[in-house]
Design a protein around this motif. Structure first.
Motif, PDB file in Angstrom:
ATOM      1  N   PRO A 103      80.698 -26.607  26.788  1.00 28.90           N
ATOM      2  CA  PRO A 103      81.203 -27.106  25.511  1.00 28.90           C
ATOM      3  C   PRO A 103      81.099 -28.627  25.450  1.00 28.90           C
ATOM      4  O   PRO A 103      81.312 -29.297  26.470  1.00 28.90           O
ATOM      5  CB  PRO A 103      82.661 -26.649  25.482  1.00 28.90           C
ATOM      6  CG  PRO A 103      82.843 -25.717  26.617  1.00 28.90           C
ATOM      7  CD  PRO A 103      81.695 -25.869  27.553  1.00 28.90           C
ATOM      8  N   LEU A 104      80.731 -29.150  24.275  1.00 29.86           N
ATOM      9  CA  LEU A 104      80.643 -30.605  24.109  1.00 29.86           C
ATOM     10  C   LEU A 104      82.017 -31.237  24.301  1.00 29.86           C
ATOM     11  O   LEU A 104      82.159 -32.333  24.811  1.00 29.86           O
ATOM     12  CB  LEU A 104      80.130 -30.939  22.704  1.00 29.86           C
ATOM     13  CG  LEU A 104      78.682 -30.537  22.435  1.00 29.86           C
ATOM     14  CD1 LEU A 104      78.358 -30.688  20.966  1.00 29.86           C
ATOM     15  CD2 LEU A 104      77.749 -31.368  23.282  1.00 29.86           C
ATOM     16  N   ILE A 105      83.025 -30.517  23.819  1.00 33.59           N
ATOM     17  CA  ILE A 105      84.397 -30.964  24.013  1.00 33.59           C
ATOM     18  C   ILE A 105      85.097 -29.849  24.748  1.00 33.59           C
ATOM     19  O   ILE A 105      84.953 -28.674  24.385  1.00 33.59           O
ATOM     20  CB  ILE A 105      85.090 -31.225  22.658  1.00 33.59           C
ATOM     21  CG1 ILE A 105      84.258 -32.197  21.836  1.00 33.59           C
ATOM     22  CG2 ILE A 105      86.505 -31.730  22.860  1.00 33.59           C
ATOM     23  CD1 ILE A 105      84.722 -32.354  20.422  1.00 33.59           C
ATOM     24  N   LEU A 113      83.287 -26.145  13.440  1.00 30.30           N
ATOM     25  CA  LEU A 113      83.308 -27.187  14.468  1.00 30.30           C
ATOM     26  C   LEU A 113      83.565 -26.548  15.842  1.00 30.30           C
ATOM     27  O   LEU A 113      82.919 -26.889  16.831  1.00 30.30           O
ATOM     28  CB  LEU A 113      84.392 -28.221  14.141  1.00 30.30           C
ATOM     29  CG  LEU A 113      84.454 -29.427  15.065  1.00 30.30           C
ATOM     30  CD1 LEU A 113      83.210 -30.288  14.921  1.00 30.30           C
ATOM     31  CD2 LEU A 113      85.699 -30.270  14.778  1.00 30.30           C
ATOM     32  N   ARG A 114      84.510 -25.595  15.844  1.00 28.31           N
ATOM     33  CA  ARG A 114      84.778 -24.919  17.106  1.00 28.31           C
ATOM     34  C   ARG A 114      83.527 -24.176  17.584  1.00 28.31           C
ATOM     35  O   ARG A 114      83.149 -24.220  18.748  1.00 28.31           O
ATOM     36  CB  ARG A 114      85.925 -23.923  16.936  1.00 28.31           C
ATOM     37  CG  ARG A 114      86.197 -23.182  18.241  1.00 28.31           C
ATOM     38  CD  ARG A 114      87.247 -22.145  18.092  1.00 28.31           C
ATOM     39  NE  ARG A 114      86.846 -21.074  17.195  1.00 28.31           N
ATOM     40  CZ  ARG A 114      87.480 -19.899  17.125  1.00 28.31           C
ATOM     41  NH1 ARG A 114      88.543 -19.679  17.852  1.00 28.31           N
ATOM     42  NH2 ARG A 114      87.073 -18.989  16.273  1.00 28.31           N
ATOM     43  N   THR A 161      80.825 -26.725  18.835  1.00 32.82           N
ATOM     44  CA  THR A 161      81.118 -27.592  19.975  1.00 32.82           C
ATOM     45  C   THR A 161      81.822 -26.853  21.102  1.00 32.82           C
ATOM     46  O   THR A 161      81.914 -27.362  22.208  1.00 32.82           O
ATOM     47  CB  THR A 161      82.021 -28.763  19.555  1.00 32.82           C
ATOM     48  OG1 THR A 161      83.266 -28.221  19.086  1.00 32.82           O
ATOM     49  CG2 THR A 161      81.380 -29.589  18.460  1.00 32.82           C
ATOM     50  N   TRP A 179      84.907 -26.450  21.092  1.00 32.02           N
ATOM     51  CA  TRP A 179      86.246 -27.046  21.192  1.00 32.02           C
ATOM     52  C   TRP A 179      87.246 -26.140  20.468  1.00 32.02           C
ATOM     53  O   TRP A 179      87.379 -26.184  19.253  1.00 32.02           O
ATOM     54  CB  TRP A 179      86.216 -28.445  20.580  1.00 32.02           C
ATOM     55  CG  TRP A 179      87.555 -29.114  20.542  1.00 32.02           C
ATOM     56  CD1 TRP A 179      88.578 -28.953  21.421  1.00 32.02           C
ATOM     57  CD2 TRP A 179      88.001 -30.070  19.564  1.00 32.02           C
ATOM     58  NE1 TRP A 179      89.637 -29.739  21.072  1.00 32.02           N
ATOM     59  CE2 TRP A 179      89.316 -30.443  19.942  1.00 32.02           C
ATOM     60  CE3 TRP A 179      87.420 -30.651  18.453  1.00 32.02           C
ATOM     61  CZ2 TRP A 179      90.055 -31.368  19.201  1.00 32.02           C
ATOM     62  CZ3 TRP A 179      88.150 -31.568  17.718  1.00 32.02           C
ATOM     63  CH2 TRP A 179      89.446 -31.921  18.095  1.00 32.02           C
TER      64      TRP A 179
END
Lengths: 212, 332
Positions: free
Chosen positions: A11-13, A79-80, A83, A85
């Motif tokens: 994951p990016l975040i 977004l989740r 990413t 996140w």
């Protein structure tokens, strides 16, 4: 078109990333346009166009904010997805409530200040003016979602019904954008921008497999 | 329907009430509204800023505002709307002038530095003296008057503006329309380099408007060259704009470069844009709604409560006769 070929390997975040300051910060960011607007009204800088027709300006401003926050809250789950996140989901309810808050301010200024609670005129508007009908339906939906937003309501309604009810946001958002597009005189650029962003956010929800 | 015709010599309440009295009543009303509105500080402040006539009877924008006063203006109190003026600040920052952007505050920002000298106006069509005239030459010798007119925007707001200009009839007499001329068509400058709003085709540029010849010759119809005793700021349509006080504001075409005398009713910008919403006549009429909003009331800039919109914007005595026998619902 394949929008997302595969989920990021890492994951990016970090999924659990959610520092303590994040929620207050987002709260302030969501509230700041209102604070800025009130400040402008209060400071009365000569030549500030806000001061010339404050009621009209406030209606437009609050409507813009309602649509913006609605789009931001609809951006949470994509977004989740993009990413990885998962923590961002903890912001979703607050963002949705802010969208309702600005929509309610929008409606209250129209009904209470612009029309000065002239119910006959307001009711005639709702029936006769299509863009007001559409906007009113969107606000009623947002109201229902706001009222059922506490965690306790999920239990009381049952998860499935709660989810069905809250899927109505996919109706409220296009109606909100339509309401805007229907009331402008000629310059459709801003409503089309909202519509474009909304379309992308909805497309990102298409069931494209994330994992092989 | 009972119509009370007010003669020009009849006094209104405004004429007979001492100014201090109505001013205090107004500020009382505004004060009450202020508490309710929350935004009322603004409303009351802008009402206070309404400016009385300066020395020589010509409206003054207030200290430090506007350019140099124009010389030789004759006030026309007989034609003046008996209401407080909308402040200079509002008149020059809250504008619909899509050539400079579609936001209300865009024109004041984007029109800064707009060059209006030299400026030529082409007069053509059914006239004895067609030609492209330097603006100064075209208007030379026609006496400038101050006319305080109500301005009602089709969007539902209104102002009271002290224009400076000449009756359009004077200019038309100068160029001598022929017997074939039935309508006057006006065209705004089309120059996207100088008018950044024209880079986007919001309207079918150039902006065009028109009047029937008898409307154009009506003594109320004004070609404005100034406001508040000063030259027109560019956002208000410098250097030459039309003012037709009994019609919605969009009829009052700005920054005119062409005046054509024509035989057929000319196509006009907003009527082309949305024919079911905007007609050629566009007379202010509280009984005929815009399809999307009511026209029964309006918000006067600086006031809190909406006020009733008047038939022909309060100029029925002077212009109702132009439309005798016409169905104003059809000819909106």
């Amino acid at each position: 078109m394949v929008l997302i070929r595969r989920a990021p390997a890492r994951p990016l975040i970090a999924a659990g990333w959610f520092p303590r300051w994040l929620k207050p910060l987002v709260f302030l960011l969501a509230l700041s346009p209102l604070l800025w607007f009130v400040l402008r009204l209060g400071l009365l800088r000569p030549g500030d166009p806000v001061a010339v027709n404050p009621i009209e300006t406030a209606i437009r401003f609050s409507g813009d904010q309602a649509l913006t926050l609605l789009l931001v809250s609809l951006a949470v789950s994509p977004l989740r997805r993009l990413t990885g996140w998962a923590g961002v989901m903890r912001l979703r309810r607050m963002l949705g409530l802010f969208a309702f808050f600005y929509a309610a301010v929008h409606l209250l200024i129209y009904a209470g200040v612009d029309q000065f609670f002239d119910w006959a005129v307001i009711w005639a508007d709702v029936l006769k003016r299509c863009y007001i009908t559409v906007g009113m339906v969107a606000v009623v939906i947002l109201l229902a979602l706001a009222v059922t937003s506490p965690k306790g309501m999920v239990r009381r309604l049952g998860g499935r019904w709660w989810k069905r009810l809250h899927a109505l946001v996919y109706l409220a958002a296009p109606l909100g954008v339509l309401h805007y597009a229907m009331m402008v005189k000629a310059d459709l650029r801003t409503p089309l921008l909202y519509a474009g962003i909304l379309a992308v956010l909805l497309l990102l929800r298409l069931p494209v497999p994330l994992r092989r | 329907m009972l119509l009370r015709h007010r003669r020009p010599w009849d006094l209104t309440e405004n004429d007979t009430t001492p100014e201090a009295l109505w001013a205090s009543r107004r500020s009382f009303l505004h004060g009450g509204a202020a508490l309710l509105a929350g935004a009322g500080v603004v409303v009351a402040a802008s009402a206070r800023a309404a400016t009385p006539a300066g020395a020589g009877g010509i409206a003054d924008p207030g200290p430090g505002l506007g350019g140099l006063p124009l010389p030789g203006i004759t006030p026309r109190p007989d034609l003046a709307a008996p209401e407080p003026l909308t402040p200079w600040q509002a008149v020059t920052t809250y504008n619909n002038f899509y050539e400079f952007g579609t936001g209300k505050d865009d024109p004041a920002r984007n029109a800064v530095g707009f060059k209006t000298e030299p400026w030529t106006v082409t007069v053509d069509g059914d006239v004895a003296k067609p030609g492209t005239y330097d603006l100064g030459r075209l208007l030379f010798g026609i006496g400038q008057e101050e006319r305080i007119y109500r301005m009602r925007c089709v969007e539902g707001w209104s102002m009271v503006i002290p224009w400076v200009g000449i009756p359009l009839a004077e200019l038309l007499k100068r160029v001598e329309p022929t017997g074939d001329a039935k309508f006057v068509r006006f065209e705004t400058l089309h120059d996207p380099k100088r008018m950044p709003g024209q880079a986007w085709k919001v309207l079918d540029w150039p902006y065009a408007e028109g009047l029937r010849l008898d409307e154009a010759m009506n003594p109320l119809t004004l070609l404005a060259t100034g406001v508040y005793g000063r030259s027109l700021p560019p956002q208000n349509g410098a250097p030459l704009r039309l003012v037709v006080p009994w019609k919605y504001g969009f009829k009052s075409v700005k920054s005119i470069v062409r005046i054509s005398l024509v035989r057929e009713m000319p196509g006009t910008s907003w009527a082309r844009q949305a024919p079911q919403e905007y007609g050629f006549y566009a007379n202010v009429n509280p009984q005929v709604d815009h399809p999307r909003w009511s026209q029964a009331k309006e918000r006067r800039i600086g006031e809190f409560f909406r006020r009733d919109t008047l038939m022909f914007n309060g100029y029925a005595d002077a212009v109702a006769g132009l439309y005798a026998g016409m169905d104003l619902r059809k000819w909106y």
